[in-house]
Design a protein around this motif. Structure first.
Motif, PDB file in Angstrom:
ATOM      1  N   VAL A 184     -21.865  13.909  -2.687  1.00 33.36           N
ATOM      2  CA  VAL A 184     -20.918  14.333  -3.714  1.00 33.36           C
ATOM      3  C   VAL A 184     -21.703  15.033  -4.818  1.00 33.36           C
ATOM      4  N   VAL A 185     -21.271  16.240  -5.144  1.00 33.03           N
ATOM      5  CA  VAL A 185     -21.879  17.041  -6.197  1.00 33.03           C
ATOM      6  C   VAL A 185     -20.854  17.168  -7.313  1.00 33.03           C
ATOM      7  N   PHE A 186     -21.279  16.892  -8.545  1.00 36.16           N
ATOM      8  CA  PHE A 186     -20.380  17.094  -9.677  1.00 36.16           C
ATOM      9  C   PHE A 186     -21.135  17.828 -10.772  1.00 36.16           C
ATOM     10  N   SER A 187     -20.365  18.524 -11.610  1.00 33.71           N
ATOM     11  CA  SER A 187     -21.014  19.337 -12.635  1.00 33.71           C
ATOM     12  C   SER A 187     -20.271  19.282 -13.950  1.00 33.71           C
ATOM     13  N   GLY A 188     -21.005  19.696 -14.974  1.00 33.49           N
ATOM     14  CA  GLY A 188     -20.447  19.874 -16.303  1.00 33.49           C
ATOM     15  C   GLY A 188     -20.983  21.178 -16.862  1.00 33.49           C
ATOM     16  N   THR A 189     -20.110  21.995 -17.408  1.00 32.04           N
ATOM     17  CA  THR A 189     -20.539  23.318 -17.855  1.00 32.04           C
ATOM     18  C   THR A 189     -19.721  23.761 -19.054  1.00 32.04           C
ATOM     19  N   VAL A 190     -20.282  24.688 -19.789  1.00 27.60           N
ATOM     20  CA  VAL A 190     -19.568  25.294 -20.916  1.00 27.60           C
ATOM     21  C   VAL A 190     -19.180  26.722 -20.566  1.00 27.60           C
ATOM     22  N   TYR A 191     -20.153  27.521 -20.165  1.00 30.81           N
ATOM     23  CA  TYR A 191     -19.911  28.939 -19.887  1.00 30.81           C
ATOM     24  C   TYR A 191     -19.917  29.264 -18.399  1.00 30.81           C
ATOM     25  N   GLY A 192     -20.087  28.262 -17.543  1.00 33.62           N
ATOM     26  CA  GLY A 192     -19.994  28.481 -16.108  1.00 33.62           C
ATOM     27  C   GLY A 192     -21.307  28.498 -15.348  1.00 33.62           C
ATOM     28  N   ALA A 193     -22.443  28.527 -16.014  1.00 36.04           N
ATOM     29  CA  ALA A 193     -23.726  28.599 -15.309  1.00 36.04           C
ATOM     30  C   ALA A 193     -23.969  27.351 -14.461  1.00 36.04           C
ATOM     31  N   ALA A 194     -23.718  26.178 -15.006  1.00 35.69           N
ATOM     32  CA  ALA A 194     -23.950  24.944 -14.242  1.00 35.69           C
ATOM     33  C   ALA A 194     -23.004  24.861 -13.049  1.00 35.69           C
ATOM     34  N   GLU A 195     -21.779  25.311 -13.217  1.00 36.48           N
ATOM     35  CA  GLU A 195     -20.837  25.321 -12.094  1.00 36.48           C
ATOM     36  C   GLU A 195     -21.328  26.278 -11.004  1.00 36.48           C
ATOM     37  N   GLU A 196     -21.852  27.426 -11.398  1.00 35.23           N
ATOM     38  CA  GLU A 196     -22.381  28.379 -10.423  1.00 35.23           C
ATOM     39  C   GLU A 196     -23.584  27.791  -9.685  1.00 35.23           C
ATOM     40  N   VAL A 197     -24.471  27.123 -10.418  1.00 37.63           N
ATOM     41  CA  VAL A 197     -25.621  26.475  -9.781  1.00 37.63           C
ATOM     42  C   VAL A 197     -25.133  25.408  -8.805  1.00 37.63           C
ATOM     43  N   ARG A 223     -22.191  25.166  -7.230  1.00 34.25           N
ATOM     44  CA  ARG A 223     -21.539  25.779  -6.054  1.00 34.25           C
ATOM     45  C   ARG A 223     -22.573  26.397  -5.101  1.00 34.25           C
ATOM     46  N   HIS A 224     -23.583  27.029  -5.661  1.00 36.17           N
ATOM     47  CA  HIS A 224     -24.644  27.613  -4.841  1.00 36.17           C
ATOM     48  C   HIS A 224     -25.426  26.506  -4.121  1.00 36.17           C
ATOM     49  N   ASN A 284     -24.919  22.466   2.477  1.00 31.35           N
ATOM     50  CA  ASN A 284     -24.098  22.511   3.698  1.00 31.35           C
ATOM     51  C   ASN A 284     -24.852  23.213   4.825  1.00 31.35           C
ATOM     52  N   GLN A 285     -25.538  24.318   4.493  1.00 30.64           N
ATOM     53  CA  GLN A 285     -26.334  25.036   5.488  1.00 30.64           C
ATOM     54  C   GLN A 285     -27.448  24.157   6.044  1.00 30.64           C
ATOM     55  N   ALA A 286     -27.925  23.224   5.233  1.00 30.14           N
ATOM     56  CA  ALA A 286     -28.992  22.312   5.658  1.00 30.14           C
ATOM     57  C   ALA A 286     -28.449  21.164   6.505  1.00 30.14           C
ATOM     58  N   GLY A 287     -27.133  21.156   6.730  1.00 34.23           N
ATOM     59  CA  GLY A 287     -26.539  20.145   7.596  1.00 34.23           C
ATOM     60  C   GLY A 287     -25.970  18.934   6.886  1.00 34.23           C
ATOM     61  N   LEU A 288     -25.898  18.988   5.568  1.00 30.25           N
ATOM     62  CA  LEU A 288     -25.315  17.877   4.812  1.00 30.25           C
ATOM     63  C   LEU A 288     -23.830  18.158   4.576  1.00 30.25           C
ATOM     64  N   GLN A 289     -23.051  17.106   4.513  1.00 28.34           N
ATOM     65  CA  GLN A 289     -21.612  17.226   4.259  1.00 28.34           C
ATOM     66  C   GLN A 289     -21.388  17.060   2.760  1.00 28.34           C
ATOM     67  N   CYS A 290     -21.077  18.151   2.067  1.00 28.53           N
ATOM     68  CA  CYS A 290     -20.951  18.128   0.607  1.00 28.53           C
ATOM     69  C   CYS A 290     -19.508  18.248   0.161  1.00 28.53           C
ATOM     70  N   THR A 336     -30.349  30.876  -7.962  1.00 28.65           N
ATOM     71  CA  THR A 336     -31.382  31.191  -6.961  1.00 28.65           C
ATOM     72  C   THR A 336     -32.718  30.545  -7.324  1.00 28.65           C
ATOM     73  N   ASP A 337     -32.997  30.394  -8.615  1.00 31.71           N
ATOM     74  CA  ASP A 337     -34.225  29.712  -9.022  1.00 31.71           C
ATOM     75  C   ASP A 337     -34.217  28.241  -8.585  1.00 31.71           C
ATOM     76  N   ALA A 338     -33.034  27.672  -8.415  1.00 34.75           N
ATOM     77  CA  ALA A 338     -32.915  26.271  -8.003  1.00 34.75           C
ATOM     78  C   ALA A 338     -33.117  26.076  -6.501  1.00 34.75           C
ATOM     79  N   GLU A 339     -33.099  27.151  -5.724  1.00 29.81           N
ATOM     80  CA  GLU A 339     -33.121  27.020  -4.263  1.00 29.81           C
ATOM     81  C   GLU A 339     -34.288  26.202  -3.706  1.00 29.81           C
ATOM     82  N   PRO A 340     -35.547  26.422  -4.136  1.00 30.78           N
ATOM     83  CA  PRO A 340     -36.631  25.600  -3.585  1.00 30.78           C
ATOM     84  C   PRO A 340     -36.440  24.105  -3.874  1.00 30.78           C
ATOM     85  N   TRP A 341     -35.967  23.798  -5.073  1.00 34.71           N
ATOM     86  CA  TRP A 341     -35.713  22.402  -5.434  1.00 34.71           C
ATOM     87  C   TRP A 341     -34.577  21.838  -4.576  1.00 34.71           C
ATOM     88  N   VAL A 342     -33.505  22.593  -4.394  1.00 34.40           N
ATOM     89  CA  VAL A 342     -32.370  22.155  -3.575  1.00 34.40           C
ATOM     90  C   VAL A 342     -32.832  21.887  -2.147  1.00 34.40           C
TER      91      VAL A 342
END
Length: 152
Positions: free
Chosen positions: A4-17, A19-20, A26-32, A136-142
């Motif tokens: 389960v992924v949840f977010s909090g955002t003001v201008y939408g950046a955290a929501e975009e991160v 969703r990405h 999901n591509q890695a095989g996890l059910q999100c 996209t900067d978060a991708e290696p961490w994800v």
């Protein structure tokens, strides 16, 4: 594994991160399942087996308004169903605010500790002063988070 992924955002950046990250996980095989502006009942009904929180920071290191209700419910009830689950936090902030940089993420990280959620990778701190593409900067961490979840 049900993540389960949840977010909090003001201008939408955290929501975009968030969703990405969901798409990548999901591509890695996890059910999100992604929640934005959710309550505790809805989150628990999803029967999460892991948690990922993505939040921006407002004011003096505070959570965005859309995440405060869930945060408050979690702190008040400390649901046992979340104890022992693996999890992680992505915090967005602006390093020019030294003392409060990624303060929203730090609040969620502290809450995860209180809930007994095992943070299996260190919190990712995304700095608005250094990036224009936090998703996209978060991708290696994800990817590292996905691998850590798969390894158990």
């Amino acid at each position: 594994m049900k993540l389960v992924v949840f977010s909090g955002t003001v201008y939408g950046a955290a929501e975009e991160v968030a969703r990405h990250a969901v798409a990548r996980l999901n591509q890695a095989g996890l059910q999100c399942q992604y929640f934005n502006r959710t309550g505790l009942a809805e989150l628990l009904a999803a029967q999460p087996e892991a948690l990922l929180a993505v939040t921006s920071t407002t004011g003096l290191g505070e959570l965005p308004d859309d995440l405060i209700p869930l945060y408050s419910e979690l702190r008040a009830q400390l649901p046992a169903a979340l104890r022992g689950l693996p999890g992680a936090v992505i915090g967005l902030g602006d390093s020019s605010y030294d003392d409060s940089f990624c303060g929203g993420g730090a609040l969620i990280s502290e809450l995860f500790d209180e809930l007994g959620v095992r943070q299996i990778v260190p919190m990712l701190r995304l700095d608005a002063c250094e990036t224009v593409t936090p998703e996209t900067d978060a991708e290696p961490w994800v990817d590292a988070f996905a691998e850590a979840l798969k390894q158990g």
